[in-house]
Design an enzyme around this catalytic site. Sequence first.
Site, PDB file in Angstrom:
ATOM      1  N   GLU A 273      -3.621   3.887  35.216  1.00 40.15           N
ATOM      2  CA  GLU A 273      -4.539   3.367  36.429  1.00 40.15           C
ATOM      3  C   GLU A 273      -3.354   2.461  36.996  1.00 40.15           C
ATOM      4  OE1 GLU A 273      -7.204   4.092  37.037  1.00 40.15           O
ATOM      5  OE2 GLU A 273      -7.702   4.987  34.826  1.00 40.15           O
ATOM      6  N   CYS A 307      -6.340  -5.075  39.602  1.00 39.97           N
ATOM      7  CA  CYS A 307      -5.938  -3.975  40.956  1.00 39.97           C
ATOM      8  C   CYS A 307      -7.012  -3.849  41.829  1.00 39.97           C
ATOM      9  CB  CYS A 307      -4.931  -2.929  39.965  1.00 39.97           C
ATOM     10  SG  CYS A 307      -6.597  -2.599  39.047  1.00 39.97           S
TER      11      CYS A 307
HETATM   12  P1  NAP Z   1       4.162  -2.888  35.180  1.00 37.45           P
HETATM   13  O1  NAP Z   1       5.723  -4.365  35.352  1.00 37.45           O
HETATM   14  O2  NAP Z   1       3.977  -1.681  35.104  1.00 37.45           O
HETATM   15  O3  NAP Z   1       4.560  -2.990  33.610  1.00 37.45           O
HETATM   16  C1  NAP Z   1       3.422  -2.847  32.565  1.00 37.45           C
HETATM   17  C2  NAP Z   1       3.184  -3.008  31.180  1.00 37.45           C
HETATM   18  O4  NAP Z   1       4.342  -1.258  31.608  1.00 37.45           O
HETATM   19  C3  NAP Z   1       3.681  -4.076  30.793  1.00 37.45           C
HETATM   20  O5  NAP Z   1       3.416  -3.925  29.778  1.00 37.45           O
HETATM   21  C4  NAP Z   1       5.092  -3.987  30.376  1.00 37.45           C
HETATM   22  O6  NAP Z   1       5.618  -3.814  29.106  1.00 37.45           O
HETATM   23  C5  NAP Z   1       4.776  -1.662  30.600  1.00 37.45           C
HETATM   24  N1  NAP Z   1       6.351  -1.425  30.893  1.00 37.45           N
HETATM   25  C6  NAP Z   1       7.483  -1.526  31.879  1.00 37.45           C
HETATM   26  N2  NAP Z   1       8.594  -0.987  31.446  1.00 37.45           N
HETATM   27  C7  NAP Z   1       8.357  -0.098  30.794  1.00 37.45           C
HETATM   28  C8  NAP Z   1       8.959   1.089  30.878  1.00 37.45           C
HETATM   29  N3  NAP Z   1       9.928   2.033  31.150  1.00 37.45           N
HETATM   30  N4  NAP Z   1       7.673   2.066  29.887  1.00 37.45           N
HETATM   31  C9  NAP Z   1       6.646   1.923  29.315  1.00 37.45           C
HETATM   32  N5  NAP Z   1       6.548   0.770  29.791  1.00 37.45           N
HETATM   33  C10 NAP Z   1       6.738  -0.468  29.909  1.00 37.45           C
HETATM   34  O7  NAP Z   1       2.520  -4.080  35.918  1.00 37.45           O
HETATM   35  P2  NAP Z   1       2.701  -5.213  36.337  1.00 37.45           P
HETATM   36  O8  NAP Z   1       3.296  -5.199  37.640  1.00 37.45           O
HETATM   37  O9  NAP Z   1       2.924  -6.194  35.040  1.00 37.45           O
HETATM   38  O10 NAP Z   1       1.060  -5.261  36.503  1.00 37.45           O
HETATM   39  C11 NAP Z   1       1.012  -4.863  37.377  1.00 37.45           C
HETATM   40  C12 NAP Z   1       0.394  -3.356  37.801  1.00 37.45           C
HETATM   41  O11 NAP Z   1      -0.234  -3.018  37.617  1.00 37.45           O
HETATM   42  C13 NAP Z   1       0.114  -3.885  39.654  1.00 37.45           C
HETATM   43  O12 NAP Z   1       0.551  -2.933  40.208  1.00 37.45           O
HETATM   44  C14 NAP Z   1      -1.584  -3.443  39.458  1.00 37.45           C
HETATM   45  O13 NAP Z   1      -3.057  -2.744  40.419  1.00 37.45           O
HETATM   46  C15 NAP Z   1      -1.355  -3.027  38.071  1.00 37.45           C
HETATM   47  N6  NAP Z   1      -2.851  -2.332  37.234  1.00 37.45           N
HETATM   48  C16 NAP Z   1      -3.546  -1.347  37.471  1.00 37.45           C
HETATM   49  C17 NAP Z   1      -5.055  -0.855  36.681  1.00 37.45           C
HETATM   50  C18 NAP Z   1      -5.585  -0.363  37.421  1.00 37.45           C
HETATM   51  O14 NAP Z   1      -6.729   0.119  36.385  1.00 37.45           O
HETATM   52  N7  NAP Z   1      -5.980   0.526  37.977  1.00 37.45           N
HETATM   53  C19 NAP Z   1      -5.671  -2.828  36.299  1.00 37.45           C
HETATM   54  C20 NAP Z   1      -4.773  -3.322  36.175  1.00 37.45           C
HETATM   55  C21 NAP Z   1      -3.053  -3.561  36.723  1.00 37.45           C
HETATM   56  P3  NAP Z   1       6.769  -5.258  29.205  1.00 37.45           P
HETATM   57  O15 NAP Z   1       5.843  -6.632  30.864  1.00 37.45           O
HETATM   58  O16 NAP Z   1       5.678  -6.163  27.993  1.00 37.45           O
HETATM   59  O17 NAP Z   1       8.351  -5.495  29.528  1.00 37.45           O
END
Ligand code: NAP
Length: 532
Positions: A273, A307
């Site tokens: 997602e 999101c």
């Molecule tokens: P992100 O940077 O992708 O981080 C999300 C999660 O992934 C965190 O737990 C992060 O861990 C982890 N992560 C980071 N690098 C990784 C890797 N190489 N391998 C595996 N996991 C890894 O996202 P964000 O910026 O924090 O969150 C916002 C984004 O989420 C936005 O784009 C939003 O639209 C999206 N979102 C989508 C939904 C949906 O239902 N479609 C819902 C909510 C949010 P750490 O940060 O602890 O390192």
Amino acid sequence: MASITSTTSLAGTATNAADSPGQDAPGRLGGHLAGLVASAGKHGSATIRSPFDDAVVGRLPLSSDEDVEQAFRSARAAQRDWAARPLAERVAVFRRFAELVIDERSALLDVIQHETGKARLSAFEEVADVSRWASHAAHAGPGYLRERRRPGVFPVLTRTHERFVPRGVIGTITPWNYPFTLPAGDAVPALLAGNAVVLKPDSQTPHTALFALELLRRAGLPADLMQIVLGPGSRIGPAMIERADFMMFTGSTATGKTVAEGCASQLIGFSAELGGKNPMLVLADADVQRAAAGAVNACFSNSGQLCISIERIYVHGDVWDAFVPAFLERVRAMRLAPGLGWDADMGSLIGPDQLEKVSDHIRDAVDHGAKVLAGGNARPELGPYFHEPTVLADVRRGMAVAREETFGPVVSLYPVDSDEEAIAAANDTEYGLNASVWSRGRGAAVARRLQAGTVNINEGYAAAWASHASPMGGMKASGMGRRHGAEGFQKFTEPQTIAAQRLLPVGGPPGMGHERWSQALSAGVRILNRFS
Ligand code: NAP
């Protein structure tokens, strides 16, 4: 307005004892959740700070690669017994969990707010959502997972069943923006389907996920069945993918692609997602006042860090002059405040990176000719990461805010001359997560032409999200797979077909030559083709 120092309680833990960021202070939430982290405590610890005021929320041990290995081993061992339990016994856990979440809402809201800096009402959306989703899972889950009789190759002679076999251990990675909804919401269907879960919550919001685990265990979840590992995603993510039977990822599209590559190399399934750049369409026949009020919630709930929140609004020229002032008046009246009181409409952003992205998008747009109609500024006197809800006009294609997900309280208004123009502009994006249409009569027709996994008519996002019996997820770069509905459960299983043949073998009766069997079968095929 409520202040950050208001009294809070966390399930009986003394709090506020250590609001200062001193080295040895246990932090605002005390330390009792630390024992739930899958960690031997040999890999250092993380300090979690509140976006409201940068005070220490808590310190938690990090997980090493060995801890991740041990978490999967323990979860896998517990899963065998759990999957063998009658479904009704598993269901009872989630029925109790749905109640406990409401019973403990006050403490939950405090933890969510301390970790995210969001307004209490935004935190309450999470609590209500998880309780309803867990209850839906308890009521409808057995139906989604029921073994089904299917038509066999030969009527009467073939008895075919389809069943849903748990995959094993589900690796789950979640972001910070909905730190209760996403970890709990993904765990519930995975567990109910008979799996174990190893969860890595975002490093900024781990206490909320640990609190969810505590409540699940109090509801009767076996001790080892769900494990929480902590640490940076770039290290823990690959360690999880190596060991998981299926990955459930929520986060940015960029990280989603990295996770997808890891899953491909392990040949395991995954569901993702991801991000969005969600449009709202205000058609010429819209109820303008309702649309203006709905837009405020759709754009600025959770400070726009949602999101499915709206970042682009296409307004028909016939209602532009009525909609825009009605919307701006409401935006300017929004109350921003830190703290645990109920009266704030909007809280803080999560931290410095998010504040910088929001400020950069606005600066870039203004530098290239956009107008700020409301907001536009950071509000450091409220807290280090507060930013006003911001409305832009005259945004053009080349600007970052026009194409990229801001994930903050910034929305752009665009005038359009027809439904056709609005639909084409709404679909002109790499994303396809959520959309919203405001109309007295044409909402359903327009909705069917939008490339988005959910479309809300006369609502921003909540109607489709909270329709838990229906799938939710993204088209295009916004995701793979769906949460909620039947797919939200069945993706955590391997479908298995069991077909029992009697009397006549599919390959023909013994002694009948190939040619005669092919003639008989041809006649049979003609008959069967009439019916199925
Ligand atoms: P992100 O940077 O992708 O981080 C999300 C999660 O992934 C965190 O737990 C992060 O861990 C982890 N992560 C980071 N690098 C990784 C890797 N190489 N391998 C595996 N996991 C890894 O996202 P964000 O910026 O924090 O969150 C916002 C984004 O989420 C936005 O784009 C939003 O639209 C999206 N979102 C989508 C939904 C949906 O239902 N479609 C819902 C909510 C949010 P750490 O940060 O602890 O390192």
